[in-house]
Write an enzyme that holds these catalytic residues in place. Structure first.
Site, PDB file in Angstrom:
ATOM      1  N   ASN A 276       0.837  -1.205   0.000  1.00  0.00           N
ATOM      2  CA  ASN A 276       0.000   0.000   0.000  1.00  0.00           C
ATOM      3  C   ASN A 276       0.867   1.248   0.000  1.00  0.00           C
ATOM      4  OD1 ASN A 276      -2.694  -1.043   0.085  1.00  0.00           O
ATOM      5  ND2 ASN A 276      -2.196  -1.830   2.127  1.00  0.00           N
ATOM      6  N   ASN A 277       2.175   1.032  -0.120  1.00  0.00           N
ATOM      7  CA  ASN A 277       3.104   2.151  -0.053  1.00  0.00           C
ATOM      8  C   ASN A 277       3.281   2.773  -1.445  1.00  0.00           C
ATOM      9  OD1 ASN A 277       5.585   3.593  -0.127  1.00  0.00           O
ATOM     10  ND2 ASN A 277       6.197   2.605   1.789  1.00  0.00           N
TER      11      ASN A 277
ATOM     12  N   HIS B 132       4.972   5.244  -2.441  1.00  0.00           N
ATOM     13  CA  HIS B 132       6.351   5.605  -2.766  1.00  0.00           C
ATOM     14  C   HIS B 132       7.091   4.407  -3.389  1.00  0.00           C
ATOM     15  CE1 HIS B 132      10.228   7.587  -2.284  1.00  0.00           C
ATOM     16  NE2 HIS B 132      10.671   6.430  -1.815  1.00  0.00           N
ATOM     17  N   LYS B 133       6.948   3.237  -2.746  1.00  0.00           N
ATOM     18  CA  LYS B 133       7.602   2.028  -3.270  1.00  0.00           C
ATOM     19  C   LYS B 133       7.074   1.682  -4.664  1.00  0.00           C
ATOM     20  CE  LYS B 133       8.147  -0.506   1.095  1.00  0.00           C
ATOM     21  NZ  LYS B 133       7.695  -1.733   1.774  1.00  0.00           N
TER      22      LYS B 133
ATOM     23  N   ASP C 192       9.410  -7.464   2.568  1.00  0.00           N
ATOM     24  CA  ASP C 192       9.391  -7.199   4.003  1.00  0.00           C
ATOM     25  C   ASP C 192      10.801  -6.792   4.402  1.00  0.00           C
ATOM     26  OD1 ASP C 192       7.720  -7.011   6.268  1.00  0.00           O
ATOM     27  OD2 ASP C 192       8.662  -8.781   7.131  1.00  0.00           O
TER      28      ASP C 192
ATOM     29  N   PHE D 185      12.601   7.917   5.468  1.00  0.00           N
ATOM     30  CA  PHE D 185      11.509   7.577   6.376  1.00  0.00           C
ATOM     31  C   PHE D 185      12.031   6.567   7.399  1.00  0.00           C
ATOM     32  CE2 PHE D 185      10.262   3.216   5.159  1.00  0.00           C
ATOM     33  CZ  PHE D 185      11.059   3.072   4.035  1.00  0.00           C
ATOM     34  N   GLY D 186      11.156   6.145   8.294  1.00  0.00           N
ATOM     35  CA  GLY D 186      11.520   5.103   9.263  1.00  0.00           C
ATOM     36  C   GLY D 186      12.761   5.464  10.070  1.00  0.00           C
ATOM     37  N   TYR D 187      13.729   4.548  10.084  1.00  0.00           N
ATOM     38  CA  TYR D 187      14.939   4.709  10.904  1.00  0.00           C
ATOM     39  C   TYR D 187      16.048   5.466  10.169  1.00  0.00           C
ATOM     40  CZ  TYR D 187      12.774   1.052  13.808  1.00  0.00           C
ATOM     41  OH  TYR D 187      11.919   0.319  14.609  1.00  0.00           O
TER      42      TYR D 187
ATOM     43  N   HIS E 132      19.264  -1.668   1.027  1.00  0.00           N
ATOM     44  CA  HIS E 132      18.703  -3.017   1.125  1.00  0.00           C
ATOM     45  C   HIS E 132      17.608  -3.231   0.073  1.00  0.00           C
ATOM     46  CE1 HIS E 132      17.037   0.114   3.561  1.00  0.00           C
ATOM     47  NE2 HIS E 132      15.882  -0.507   3.715  1.00  0.00           N
TER      48      HIS E 132
HETATM   49  P1  IMP Z   1       8.482  -2.580   5.435  1.00  0.00           P
HETATM   50  O1  IMP Z   1       8.516  -4.074   5.531  1.00  0.00           O
HETATM   51  O2  IMP Z   1       9.086  -2.056   4.169  1.00  0.00           O
HETATM   52  O3  IMP Z   1       7.133  -2.005   5.731  1.00  0.00           O
HETATM   53  O4  IMP Z   1       9.441  -2.049   6.585  1.00  0.00           O
HETATM   54  C1  IMP Z   1       9.206  -2.298   7.957  1.00  0.00           C
HETATM   55  C2  IMP Z   1       9.753  -1.155   8.781  1.00  0.00           C
HETATM   56  O5  IMP Z   1      11.191  -1.098   8.637  1.00  0.00           O
HETATM   57  C3  IMP Z   1       9.248   0.228   8.374  1.00  0.00           C
HETATM   58  O6  IMP Z   1       8.064   0.561   9.032  1.00  0.00           O
HETATM   59  C4  IMP Z   1      10.386   1.128   8.780  1.00  0.00           C
HETATM   60  O7  IMP Z   1      10.270   1.436  10.143  1.00  0.00           O
HETATM   61  C5  IMP Z   1      11.599   0.256   8.590  1.00  0.00           C
HETATM   62  N1  IMP Z   1      12.229   0.508   7.275  1.00  0.00           N
HETATM   63  C6  IMP Z   1      12.028  -0.201   6.133  1.00  0.00           C
HETATM   64  N2  IMP Z   1      12.778   0.300   5.138  1.00  0.00           N
HETATM   65  C7  IMP Z   1      13.436   1.358   5.670  1.00  0.00           C
HETATM   66  C8  IMP Z   1      14.374   2.282   5.114  1.00  0.00           C
HETATM   67  O8  IMP Z   1      14.738   2.265   3.932  1.00  0.00           O
HETATM   68  N3  IMP Z   1      14.840   3.213   5.969  1.00  0.00           N
HETATM   69  C9  IMP Z   1      14.477   3.280   7.275  1.00  0.00           C
HETATM   70  N4  IMP Z   1      13.604   2.461   7.823  1.00  0.00           N
HETATM   71  C10 IMP Z   1      13.092   1.482   7.025  1.00  0.00           C
END
Ligand code: IMP
Length: 197
Positions: free
Chosen positions: A13-14, A16-17, A73, A153-155, A181
């Site tokens: 649902n992202n 941006h991705k 994931d 975003f995120g970390y 990654h």
């Molecule tokens: P998702 O599986 O892509 O939804 O990632 C799970 C969680 O990991 C996200 O909610 C972020 O907190 C963190 N995350 C994933 N990718 C990134 C990134 O590229 N930078 C920083 N945090 C990330």
């Protein structure tokens, strides 16, 4: 061999991705979103590994909607915390998925810890017909003492990739994608799909 314009669902649902991968793919094949197939379900992510969750999501779409599909994931693994927050990265500080709280909890848990080594890992699971394929991308780095930077975003504000003197949040999206990654896992996925044409 698959045909040009073959439809593949990206189970996310992202937005941006989605736009990121559509830019890369161009008109070679069609990437459909969950909204495009009218899927508004809360897709289960109940596995305790990245591989398990990526596969659960792709399998859900394939079984319920019949489309070839891929899902990803991602987790941030911190050495000194035995790999936490890992598969629970999105909800480290609770179910609100609030990035600031997640980062603060991580910094609190690393207070006084000198080993700051960490890595991000992304697993993409692709289901084409009856075949399942997994692609992994990883970037190594360390957790900084304080957040820095406004991008990403995120970390991102507390992750400094090896070989750089800035955090992901201080890099351009293009520079981050080139070493990240997700960028690396996506490149492997696209390499594989390219080979099918
Ligand atoms: P998702 O599986 O892509 O939804 O990632 C799970 C969680 O990991 C996200 O909610 C972020 O907190 C963190 N995350 C994933 N990718 C990134 C990134 O590229 N930078 C920083 N945090 C990330």
């Amino acid at each position: 061999m698959i045909e040009k314009n073959h439809k593949i669902v990206f189970a996310t649902n992202n937005a941006h991705k989605l736009s990121e991968i559509r830019d890369i793919v161009g008109d070679r094949w069609q990437i459909l979103s969950l909204a495009d197939i009218n899927c508004h379900d809360d897709i289960p992510e109940t596995a305790d590994t990245l591989e398990g969750n990526a596969l659960l999501k792709a399998r859900y779409i394939k079984d319920k909607y019949g489309y070839d599909c891929f899902a990803d994931d991602t987790g941030l693994m911190v050495d000194a915390l035995d790999g936490a927050p890992g598969v629970y990265s999105a909800r480290y500080a609770g179910d609100s998925h609030y990035s600031k709280a997640n980062m603060q909890l991580l910094l609190d848990n690393l207070k006084g810890v000198t080993d700051r080594k960490a890595h991000f890992s992304t697993v993409i699971s692709l289901i084409m017909g009856n075949d399942v394929h997994m692609f992994e991308g990883r970037v190594d780095g360390c957790i900084t003492d304080v957040p820095s930077g406004k991008g990403g975003f995120g970390y991102d504000p507390i992750f400094r990739p090896d070989g750089f003197d800035c955090t992901f949040a201080e890099m351009t999206a293009e520079d981050k994608n080139a070493i990240s990654h997700r960028g690396r896992a996506t490149a492997k996925l696209l390499d594989y799909l390219d080979g099918l044409f």
